[in-house]
Design an enzyme around this catalytic site. Structure first.
Site, PDB file in Angstrom:
ATOM      1  N   MET A  33       0.834  -1.201   0.000  1.00 61.53           N
ATOM      2  CA  MET A  33       0.000   0.000   0.000  1.00 61.53           C
ATOM      3  C   MET A  33       0.876   1.261   0.000  1.00 61.53           C
ATOM      4  O   MET A  33       0.407   2.351   0.335  1.00 61.53           O
ATOM      5  CB  MET A  33      -0.940  -0.006   1.203  1.00 61.53           C
ATOM      6  CG  MET A  33      -1.900  -1.201   1.157  1.00 61.53           C
ATOM      7  SD  MET A  33      -3.423  -0.958   2.058  1.00 61.53           S
ATOM      8  CE  MET A  33      -2.803  -0.697   3.700  1.00 61.53           C
ATOM      9  N   GLY A  34       2.147   1.098  -0.387  1.00 62.17           N
ATOM     10  CA  GLY A  34       3.017   2.257  -0.479  1.00 62.17           C
ATOM     11  C   GLY A  34       3.570   2.702   0.863  1.00 62.17           C
ATOM     12  O   GLY A  34       3.488   1.991   1.855  1.00 62.17           O
ATOM     13  N   HIS A  37       9.004   1.009   3.344  1.00 58.98           N
ATOM     14  CA  HIS A  37      10.054   1.053   4.364  1.00 58.98           C
ATOM     15  C   HIS A  37      10.916  -0.196   4.221  1.00 58.98           C
ATOM     16  O   HIS A  37      10.748  -0.965   3.257  1.00 58.98           O
ATOM     17  CB  HIS A  37       9.427   1.172   5.757  1.00 58.98           C
ATOM     18  CG  HIS A  37       8.350   0.159   6.027  1.00 58.98           C
ATOM     19  ND1 HIS A  37       8.595  -1.200   6.080  1.00 58.98           N
ATOM     20  CD2 HIS A  37       7.012   0.291   6.221  1.00 58.98           C
ATOM     21  CE1 HIS A  37       7.474  -1.845   6.321  1.00 58.98           C
ATOM     22  NE2 HIS A  37       6.488  -0.960   6.394  1.00 58.98           N
ATOM     23  N   HIS A  40       9.222  -3.593   3.483  1.00 55.13           N
ATOM     24  CA  HIS A  40       8.917  -3.793   2.062  1.00 55.13           C
ATOM     25  C   HIS A  40      10.211  -4.061   1.279  1.00 55.13           C
ATOM     26  O   HIS A  40      10.236  -4.890   0.368  1.00 55.13           O
ATOM     27  CB  HIS A  40       8.256  -2.542   1.477  1.00 55.13           C
ATOM     28  CG  HIS A  40       6.973  -2.143   2.139  1.00 55.13           C
ATOM     29  ND1 HIS A  40       6.853  -1.028   2.918  1.00 55.13           N
ATOM     30  CD2 HIS A  40       5.734  -2.702   2.116  1.00 55.13           C
ATOM     31  CE1 HIS A  40       5.601  -0.909   3.350  1.00 55.13           C
ATOM     32  NE2 HIS A  40       4.904  -1.920   2.880  1.00 55.13           N
ATOM     33  N   VAL A 179      10.648  -7.419   9.563  1.00 56.25           N
ATOM     34  CA  VAL A 179      11.807  -6.530   9.719  1.00 56.25           C
ATOM     35  C   VAL A 179      11.479  -5.529  10.820  1.00 56.25           C
ATOM     36  O   VAL A 179      10.378  -4.959  10.848  1.00 56.25           O
ATOM     37  CB  VAL A 179      12.129  -5.806   8.397  1.00 56.25           C
ATOM     38  CG1 VAL A 179      13.295  -4.836   8.576  1.00 56.25           C
ATOM     39  CG2 VAL A 179      12.448  -6.828   7.315  1.00 56.25           C
ATOM     40  N   MET A 187       8.562  -2.719  11.731  1.00 57.47           N
ATOM     41  CA  MET A 187       8.376  -1.592  10.805  1.00 57.47           C
ATOM     42  C   MET A 187       6.966  -1.628  10.244  1.00 57.47           C
ATOM     43  O   MET A 187       6.425  -2.689   9.949  1.00 57.47           O
ATOM     44  CB  MET A 187       9.400  -1.657   9.696  1.00 57.47           C
ATOM     45  CG  MET A 187      10.765  -1.338  10.220  1.00 57.47           C
ATOM     46  SD  MET A 187      11.932  -1.103   8.902  1.00 57.47           S
ATOM     47  CE  MET A 187      13.391  -0.784   9.891  1.00 57.47           C
ATOM     48  N   SER A 189       4.072   1.192   8.011  1.00 60.78           N
ATOM     49  CA  SER A 189       3.771   2.524   7.474  1.00 60.78           C
ATOM     50  C   SER A 189       3.048   3.358   8.523  1.00 60.78           C
ATOM     51  O   SER A 189       3.122   4.581   8.519  1.00 60.78           O
ATOM     52  CB  SER A 189       2.911   2.405   6.217  1.00 60.78           C
ATOM     53  OG  SER A 189       3.533   1.542   5.293  1.00 60.78           O
ATOM     54  N   ARG A 190       2.339   2.692   9.431  1.00 61.78           N
ATOM     55  CA  ARG A 190       1.557   3.423  10.442  1.00 61.78           C
ATOM     56  C   ARG A 190       2.427   4.025  11.541  1.00 61.78           C
ATOM     57  O   ARG A 190       1.941   4.885  12.285  1.00 61.78           O
ATOM     58  CB  ARG A 190       0.524   2.490  11.082  1.00 61.78           C
ATOM     59  CG  ARG A 190      -0.551   2.027  10.115  1.00 61.78           C
ATOM     60  CD  ARG A 190      -1.514   1.071  10.793  1.00 61.78           C
ATOM     61  NE  ARG A 190      -2.409   0.437   9.847  1.00 61.78           N
ATOM     62  CZ  ARG A 190      -3.518   0.987   9.359  1.00 61.78           C
ATOM     63  NH1 ARG A 190      -3.869   2.187   9.735  1.00 61.78           N
ATOM     64  NH2 ARG A 190      -4.267   0.340   8.481  1.00 61.78           N
TER      65      ARG A 190
HETATM   66  P1  AMP Z   1       1.455  -2.922   3.512  1.00 64.90           P
HETATM   67  O1  AMP Z   1       2.030  -1.918   2.574  1.00 64.90           O
HETATM   68  O2  AMP Z   1       1.500  -2.503   4.955  1.00 64.90           O
HETATM   69  O3  AMP Z   1       0.127  -3.454   3.067  1.00 64.90           O
HETATM   70  O4  AMP Z   1       2.441  -4.159   3.465  1.00 64.90           O
HETATM   71  C1  AMP Z   1       2.767  -4.776   2.238  1.00 64.90           C
HETATM   72  C2  AMP Z   1       3.498  -6.053   2.525  1.00 64.90           C
HETATM   73  O5  AMP Z   1       4.665  -5.774   3.278  1.00 64.90           O
HETATM   74  C3  AMP Z   1       2.658  -7.034   3.350  1.00 64.90           C
HETATM   75  O6  AMP Z   1       2.894  -8.344   2.870  1.00 64.90           O
HETATM   76  C4  AMP Z   1       3.218  -6.856   4.732  1.00 64.90           C
HETATM   77  O7  AMP Z   1       3.077  -7.997   5.539  1.00 64.90           O
HETATM   78  C5  AMP Z   1       4.682  -6.585   4.429  1.00 64.90           C
HETATM   79  N1  AMP Z   1       5.306  -5.892   5.550  1.00 64.90           N
HETATM   80  C6  AMP Z   1       4.875  -4.764   6.160  1.00 64.90           C
HETATM   81  N2  AMP Z   1       5.675  -4.451   7.200  1.00 64.90           N
HETATM   82  C7  AMP Z   1       6.630  -5.420   7.252  1.00 64.90           C
HETATM   83  C8  AMP Z   1       7.747  -5.669   8.105  1.00 64.90           C
HETATM   84  N3  AMP Z   1       8.055  -4.863   9.117  1.00 64.90           N
HETATM   85  N4  AMP Z   1       8.509  -6.753   7.853  1.00 64.90           N
HETATM   86  C9  AMP Z   1       8.205  -7.584   6.826  1.00 64.90           C
HETATM   87  N5  AMP Z   1       7.172  -7.402   5.981  1.00 64.90           N
HETATM   88  C10 AMP Z   1       6.393  -6.335   6.190  1.00 64.90           C
END
Ligand code: AMP
Length: 283
Positions: A33-34, A37, A40, A179, A187, A189-190
């Site tokens: 969802m952008g 970090h 990702h 991560v 980590m 985005s929030r």
């Molecule tokens: P999101 O952009 O938050 O929807 O996350 C996109 C993808 O990145 C999803 O598969 C999340 O599980 C993964 N993701 C988000 N945060 C982390 C993190 N800290 N470590 C590993 N994968 C992550």
């Protein structure tokens, strides 16, 4: 396909299909969802190492947000995301509009059963319907051999694995480790929404999970004892308001009485208006 090493950004279903028509296989997809970090980045890195073409989708999916205010304030910056993708050698970004993903009259929902019901599913009704629906569309549009998801969203990973198996989707779902920041905070985005005090308090999620894991490591078999330990540690942070504290079967997500196989410890905790989740898998 653009020449190797050149990042291309496409926004429509037609452009995506055209760009992938002659792409070197295998193709790896990283749905996001952008506001990218290092979590990702690790997914992208793994995708790059296992595929000839890496596609990152960037789409803040309105159907997985129950609360319009949460959707509204979700952080966005395409320029920042493009910079990270360029840095990581991504071949293609798919950054569609809402109308492109959900054409006029869109009226289909992919609904996964029991595994999407508890935890995030009950705290955020409809959330996993939105996730499963958009991921099904992305899997179909990209036609990747592999797709990468973070263990950080452990229930999401289970929901997507279930969907892919049940619908015989040809994309293999690959889970990647969480991560963390140096102080243990997963980590997300929030995290950008946390005030300095909330940010300082947030690693309590990790501390609670690690304490419960080590209790289990010392032989504790009562799931309730592990929940109690996590609640006790969360209570040491004034700013932490627990939403749920769970010790569940790692494949069905049914709450456990006793540990007797793989278990997922998971937490959702509010800090002001920001809700954070984290989990730990015990084999
Ligand atoms: P999101 O952009 O938050 O929807 O996350 C996109 C993808 O990145 C999803 O598969 C999340 O599980 C993964 N993701 C988000 N945060 C982390 C993190 N800290 N470590 C590993 N994968 C992550």
């Amino acid at each position: 396909m653009a020449p190797a090493g050149v990042l291309r950004i496409v926004r429509t279903r037609a452009e995506l299909r055209e760009a992938l028509g002659d792409a070197p296989r295998p193709v790896g997809l990283v749905p996001t969802m952008g506001w990218l970090h290092d979590g990702h980045r690790a997914l992208i890195h793994q995708a790059r190492s296992e595929n000839a073409t890496t596609v990152v989708s960037i789409f803040v999916n309105p159907r997985q947000f129950g609360d319009p205010a949460d959707l509204e304030k979700y952080p966005r910056s395409e320029a920042r995301d493009v910079a990270l993708c360029t840095d990581e050698g991504v071949d293609l970004i798919f950054a569609p509009s809402v109308e492109e993903v959900y054409p006029p009259g869109f009226d289909t929902t992919v609904k996964v059963g029991a595994v999407s019901a508890p935890l995030e599913g009950s705290a955020r009704p409809g959330h996993f319907d939105g996730v499963a629906t958009v991921v099904a569309i992305l899997f179909d549009l990209v036609g990747a051999e592999h797709a990468y998801f973070g263990q950080k969203d452990a229930q999401q990973l289970l929901v997507i694995r279930r969907m892919a198996l049940d619908l015989a989707l040809p994309t293999e779902v690959i889970g990647c480790p969480t991560v963390r920041e140096p102080d243990g905070l997963a980590m997300s985005s929030r995290n950008v929404h946390l005030s300095p005090d909330e940010r300082a308090a947030a690693p309590v999620l990790r501390r609670a999970l690690v304490a419960a894991r080590s209790l289990a490591g010392r032989g504790e078999r009562s799931a309730e004892a592990l929940r109690r330990e996590m609640r006790r540690i969360l209570a040491t942070e004034r700013l932490a308001e627990p939403d749920y504290v769970s010790v569940a079967d790692a494949s069905t997500l049914r709450e456990l009485d006793a540990l007797n196989g793989p278990a997922l410890l998971s937490l959702a905790v509010r800090f002001g208006s920001t809700r954070l989740i984290d989990n730990e898998l015990i084999e």
